[in-house]
Design an enzyme around this catalytic site. Structure first.
Site, short mmCIF file in Angstrom:
data_model
loop_
_atom_site.label_atom_id
_atom_site.label_comp_id
_atom_site.label_asym_id
_atom_site.label_seq_id
_atom_site.Cartn_x
_atom_site.Cartn_y
_atom_site.Cartn_z
N SER A 11 43.54 47.87 42.27
CA SER A 11 42.91 46.56 42.33
C SER A 11 42.70 45.95 40.94
O SER A 11 43.65 45.71 40.21
CB SER A 11 41.59 46.67 43.10
OG SER A 11 41.04 45.41 43.36
N ASP A 13 43.20 38.88 41.23
CA ASP A 13 43.12 40.19 40.57
C ASP A 13 44.45 40.90 40.76
O ASP A 13 45.38 40.38 41.37
CB ASP A 13 41.94 41.00 41.10
CG ASP A 13 42.11 41.42 42.56
OD1 ASP A 13 42.87 40.76 43.27
OD2 ASP A 13 41.46 42.40 42.97
N ASP A 33 45.75 43.29 42.55
CA ASP A 33 46.41 43.54 43.83
C ASP A 33 46.32 42.35 44.78
O ASP A 33 46.79 42.42 45.91
CB ASP A 33 45.85 44.79 44.50
CG ASP A 33 44.47 44.59 45.10
OD1 ASP A 33 43.70 43.77 44.56
OD2 ASP A 33 44.14 45.26 46.10
N ASP A 36 43.76 40.71 46.30
CA ASP A 36 42.83 40.55 47.41
C ASP A 36 41.60 39.73 47.02
O ASP A 36 40.73 39.48 47.86
CB ASP A 36 42.42 41.89 48.02
CG ASP A 36 41.67 42.79 47.05
OD1 ASP A 36 41.48 42.41 45.88
OD2 ASP A 36 41.27 43.90 47.47
#
Length: 441
Positions: free
Chosen positions: A99, A238, A240, A242
């Site tokens: 993440s 960010d 990743d 999400d």
């Protein structure tokens, strides 16, 4: 293996040290076996970290060893996984990402065939199996295959386009910061397909620059570019994909609370806010609660973490929830936070209005201080601190709020105060910080 592997968002740690190829293989093998399918079909996607290729190979080997077929979707945002599970009718998805963490970390998280992350019970079963160290043979008695899943990115884009096909962004000048991560290709592409004029930063991943001075965790970069006055709105994802934060044309940061407020009022007006309620965490600004109260929208408050927001939404049958960090879940579209979809939902909610003229909520000034302590667990026994908190809460009743809580992972107590003015928030916070330092420091 000793202790718990899974945290609130899968297994995460330094790649090659904690998150090793051996661990990735074992986890993937056990998770695949637990699907119960005769020949499990398992999607594997990753972000842009240099360790992703190594872990992808290990995960694919584990899937194959358990008798499943590993379908390699390549670099894609985390929220693509649950959408593609449903689109393809697959049994499991494995996402390789840490993440918003720096590149040297990586993580492994799983989505079940229903699109939700694995339950706590299922994670504990996998951990027990790894403890025993004796993997079960493939249910089918055969070794699975590994193959590239061509067109996965296009199918994710198609899902986004279908959801937002009525959104016309023609003439809108958008600046995107893709954090040198998983949104670097698909993020700009969907905005362009919807008609926007798009400029992108953070779209040149090299394996080590993910989240490095860019993206939603380093939003100052986007703010500087927005203040140049060329673009009408900016969004930062960010690593990743999400989460998302926004910047308006003046350079002001628009966090998840404000984005969620816009989305809530929009979906309610459209008749799409199931239960007329929204789920948030304890970190959500008091101004959000005040705005929802005025609008007649019920608010459920959870612990910090999108996992808890999702649990609340499922329990209540609600549509929308999110966090101040920009992790927003719209259950009508996806079963996890989707930064790209949340950015488009923001523009849908604005309906052509300027983000700088948003009026969904009045954000109260907030002061947050992290106080290092000897024992964070002693907070509950610190009578002086508890008394001080109660006094501050009484003084701010109906006007603001106080939150003093221990970190879940560090020897830190977080002191947060929201008040009608910056000065009152500052003064109240510093008084409580002094109490915490005196009793626990």
């Amino acid at each position: 293996m000793a202790g718990r592997l899974f945290g609130t968002d899968g297994v995460r740690g330094v790649a090659g040290e904690f998150v090793t190829a051996e661990l990735a293989l074992a986890l993937a093998r056990a998770a695949t076996a637990h699907t119960g399918a005769a020949r499990p079909q398992v999607l594997v996607v990753r972000d842009t970290r240099e360790s992703g290729e190594m872990l992808q190979a290990a995960v694919a080997a584990g899937i194959s060893a358990a008798g499943g077929d590993a379908l390699l979707g390549g670099v894609l945002p985390t929220p693509a996984a649950p959408l593609l599970l449903g689109r393809y009718g697959l049994d499991l998805a494995v996402v390789l990402s840490a993440s918003h963490n720096p590149y040297h970390d990586n993580g492994i998280k799983f989505f079940a065939g229903d699109g939700y992350k694995l339950t706590d019970e299922r994670e504990r079963e996998i951990e027990r199996e790894l403890e025993q160290g004796a993997p079960a043979p493939p249910a089918s008695g055969a070794i699975g295959r590994v193959r590239e899943l061509r067109g996965a990115a296009e199918d994710y884009l198609r899902e986004l386009h279908t959801r937002f096909q009525a959104l016309d962004l023609t003439g809108l000048h958008v600046l995107l910061d893709c954090a040198n991560g998983a949104t670097a290709h698909v993020g700009p592409e969907i905005f362009r397909r919807l008609g926007a004029s798009v400029e992108v930063i953070g779209d040149a991943p090299d394996g080590r620059n993910i989240n490095d001075g860019c993206g939603s965790t380093h939003i100052d970069l986007l703010g500087e570019r927005m203040r140049a006055g060329v673009h009408e709105v900016g969004f930062a994802f960010d690593g990743d994909g999400d989460r998302v934060l926004a910047i308006d044309r003046s350079g002001a940061i628009v966090d998840g609370d404000e984005l969620l407020a816009l989305a809530t009022l929009h979906l309610r007006a459209s008749g799409k806010l199931n239960g007329d309620g929204v789920a948030v965490t304890v970190m959500t600004n008091y101004g959000f609660h005040a705005a929802m109260r005025e609008a007649g929208v019920q608010v459920a408050t959870t612990s910090v973490g999108d996992r808890y927001v999702l649990e609340e939404l499922r329990a209540r049958g609600w549509t929308l929830g999110g966090e101040q960090s920009g992790h927003i879940i719209e259950m009508g579209f996806n079963r996890t936070g989707d930064g790209i979809a949340s950015a488009l939902l923001t523009l849908e909610a604005l309906a052509g209005r300027d983000l700088a003229e948003r009026d969904a909520m009045a954000k109260l000034p907030q002061r947050l201080v992290n106080v290092r302590v000897r024992d964070r667990g002693a907070l509950a026994r610190a009578a002086g601190v508890q008394s001080g908190v109660q006094e501050a809460e009484q003084a701010l009743a109906g006007r603001g709020r106080v939150l003093v809580r221990p970190s879940g992972t560090e020897p830190i107590v977080r002191v947060m105060v929201e008040a009608p003015t910056e000065q009152e928030a500052e003064d109240t916070c510093l008084r409580l910080v002094a109490l915490v330092e005196r009793e626990l420091g």
